[in-house]
Structure formats: C-alpha cells, structure tokens
Scaffold this motif. Structure first.
Motif: not given
Length: 398
Positions: A216-219, A269-278
């Motif tokens: 939550e803090s990260a977001i 990437q750290s928030i989503a857990g993967s190097f996704d499209t965003a």
C-alpha cells in the motif's frame, strides 16, 4: 640557542626553551588555521548537488547486486556476468557508503554553520531539487546492501523512514504544493530537468517499500510520483517561458529525462511482481529518450569543455537504464534483449569509471575553486568571480 665560553675554555650549549616552545605553538596555530580555512572554503562551496556522486555510486551498487542476485535467466551472457566476484561488489558498496557518509557529514556541518546558504538552496528552483538526492542515495544503498535484506532487518525499516521517506514527504509537500497553489514558483515558471529528482525520489521510495512487502505504501508513493511526472514531462516538453533558465554547464541533467521512466519501470515491477506490459512501456519510453539525447551530442558540447560536478549527472540515469534493460532481458529472453543489456551495462560502467578517474584527477576543482566554476554554486551564491560587466549580461540558457 647560544654558545657560552667558560673559564675552562669549554663551549657550553644553552638551549632557549622559551623560543622553542613558542615556535612550536606558532606552527600548531598556523596548521590549525590552515585546516579551518580549508574547511570553511569547502563548506561554503559545498551544496546538495555533490550528492550526484553518491547517487551514481549507489546506482552502480544496485546494478551489480541485481546482476549477481538469483535469477531465472539461463542465457549464457547472464550466467557469465553472474560470475562477478562478490568481494568486488562489497568493495563497491563500501566505497558508495563511505562517499555518502562523508557527503552527509559535510552537509550537516554546512547546515550548522552556514544555514543561510542552505536556506538559499531551499528557495532556489534548481538547488531545491537536489535536496532529494541524499534520501535517494540512502534508499539505493539500502536496497543494494550485501549485509542485510529488507524482510529480515529492523534497521532497514528505520533508515527507510528516517533518512528517506520523511525528508521526501516534506519536500513533496513544499514543492508540489507550490505547483498547484498561488505563488511565484508555479510549475510553468520553475520547471527544469532537475525537477524530475522529486519524481525519482518517490519512485525509488516506492520500489524500496515494495521490497519490504509494504504494497500500500509502495502504491501510494508510486501514484504520487507518476502523476507529477506526467504533469512535469508535459510542461518540459512544451518548453514554456521560464522552463529554459538553466546554464549550459548543467545540461548533463537532461539525462534525468530517461532516468525517471527507467526507475518507474523498476518500481512497478517490484509492486506487480513481474516486468509486465506497464513496465515494458516505461522502459521503451526511457530507451527512446536516451536515444534522442545520444543522437544530439552538440547539446552537451559547452558543458563538456571543463570538468565539474555536473558531469556526475550522466552516471545514475545510465545505471538505472541498464538495470531496467536487465530486467527486460530476463522477462523477454532472446539474443537481442541480452545484447542491448550488455551494451547499456558496458556503457554505464565505462562512464562511471571515467567519472571516478576525472574526479580524482580534478579533486581541487570540486571544492576549492571560486563559485563560478560550479554551475549550481554560481546560480545560488551572490559571490560571483566574474566582472561587474559580465554580471550584467544575461546568463546563457538552454
């Protein structure tokens, strides 16, 4: 000291202790005076812009820790680079830590003895942005530390709050608050490439928070940084009147244009857990901005004529771009992404080594020459070493 002839025709040696002791005391006084003059000269010319050095070294430390860390990438190139000796990384991190501690002590002394100069820095549209650099440097060293991990060490949390997030939050309220409220320092009047350091501070804080599991803090930090990045990017892109008041010697800070989206891709990437499209979209944006600047070498011609601390602005953006390319290559796989990673990694390390060498060869230039040899000091300080006729001329802008 004197020679006395006695009745026995002997020579007696008489030592004048008073002269000897007074001479020693005078020598000590001269040495102490010289040290105080050197320290005074250093503190008056020192400013937050020198934290570019710790920022760059911290970026390199994080880059090499990620390179040596556990990975699912089985490409031959990545496995070869993974053989980088851990002792060399520890030395690099220790050097970064020593540089940051030294710079922090000097700046604390400046705050104690020359608070008026620090206040001038705080109210300057360029100088205030570099006040984010110490906190960003501590966050980078925290993430790259070889001695403890975010999940297992209590000091990580303490340093994250005390040395990083709280100063960034205070500066956010000050800077972002001025942008949308009434006042002389609204965004279109003060925006310059160094303003992106405020965005980078929030994004690096978001990445560190995500690694601690504080999603939550990260977001929250990520959203705050990205919203203001979009506003700032559009403002700088339009080149509105007032956004181009930057000396030519500070043009290396243009590299911050691709540092912000690079850090954003890593933070997401750290928030989503993967190097996704965003994350990929942000990485491609940073790559495009990097190529746009590299294809215009004449833009930096004036700033490269004489060495100054502004040159360190090249290293950190290259380090985080190489770091983002490493994560992209691990996610996408294939020879072309890994070749791109190798090129950016090599370029980043080469620039960092060159900057260290130039700094060692020109150490006197950084702290002991007049203010006009430093681009930020000459902006902030009223003590200019140019003639009155030159002072009346309009400063060269970008």
């Amino acid at each position: 000291m004197a020679a006395v002839v006695t009745s026995h025709t002997e020579l007696q040696l008489v030592v004048d202790t008073a002269d000897a002791s007074s001479g020693g005391l005078m020598s000590s006084t001269i040495v102490a005076k010289g040290i105080m003059e050197s320290l005074t000269s250093t503190l008056t010319k020192f400013h937050a812009g020198y934290f570019r050095v710790s920022l760059s070294l911290g970026g390199q430390a994080l880059l090499w820790k990620t390179l040596r860390g556990p990975t699912d990438d089985t490409h031959t190139l990545r496995r070869t680079l993974h053989l980088f000796h851990p002792t060399a990384f520890t030395v690099l991190w220790s050097l970064s830590f020593f540089a940051l501690v030294l710079l922090s002590i000097l700046y604390l002394l400046r705050c104690l003895f020359y608070f008026k100069m620090v206040k001038e820095e705080f109210f300057h549209h360029v100088g205030v942005n570099y006040l984010f650099a110490p906190s960003i440097s501590w966050l980078l060293l925290l993430q790259s530390s070889p001695f403890f991990t975010p999940q297992t060490h209590y000091s990580y949390t303490v340093i994250w709050w005390v040395l990083a997030v709280l100063p960034i939050a205070v500066l956010d309220v000050k800077i972002y608050g001025q942008w949308f409220t009434k006042g002389k320092k609204f965004l279109s009047a003060v925006a310059n490439p160094t303003s992106q350091l405020s965005v980078i501070g929030n994004l690096v804080g978001a990445q560190a928070a995500a690694e601690m599991g504080w999603k939550e803090s990260a977001i929250g930090l990520f959203s705050l940084g990205m919203v203001h990045y979009l506003v700032l990017f559009v403002t700088l892109y339009q080149r509105l009147s007032g956004t181009d008041q930057l000396p030519s010697m500070l043009r290396p800070v243009f590299f911050l244009f691709f540092a912000a989206p690079s850090i954003a891709s890593l933070a997401w990437q750290s928030i989503a857990g993967s190097f996704d499209t965003a994350s990929k979209m942000l990485f491609f944006l940073s790559l495009f901005l990097f190529m746009s600047l590299v294809c215009r070498p004449t833009l930096f011609k004036v700033s490269m004529k004489k060495f100054n601390v502004a040159w360190w602005a090249y290293s950190f953006p290259l380090s985080v771009l190489a770091l983002a390319s490493m994560e992209y290559a691990e996610e996408v796989k294939g020879d072309i992404p890994h070749l791109l990673m190798l090129l950016l990694l090599t370029f980043s390390v080469f620039v960092s080594i060159c900057l260290v060498v130039f700094t060692l060869l020109n150490s006197k230039i950084l702290l002991f020459l007049p203010h006009c040899f430093d681009p930020i000091s000459s902006l902030i300080s009223s003590a200019m070493c140019s003639t009155p006729q030159q002072n009346q001329q309009r400063p060269q802008t970008v």
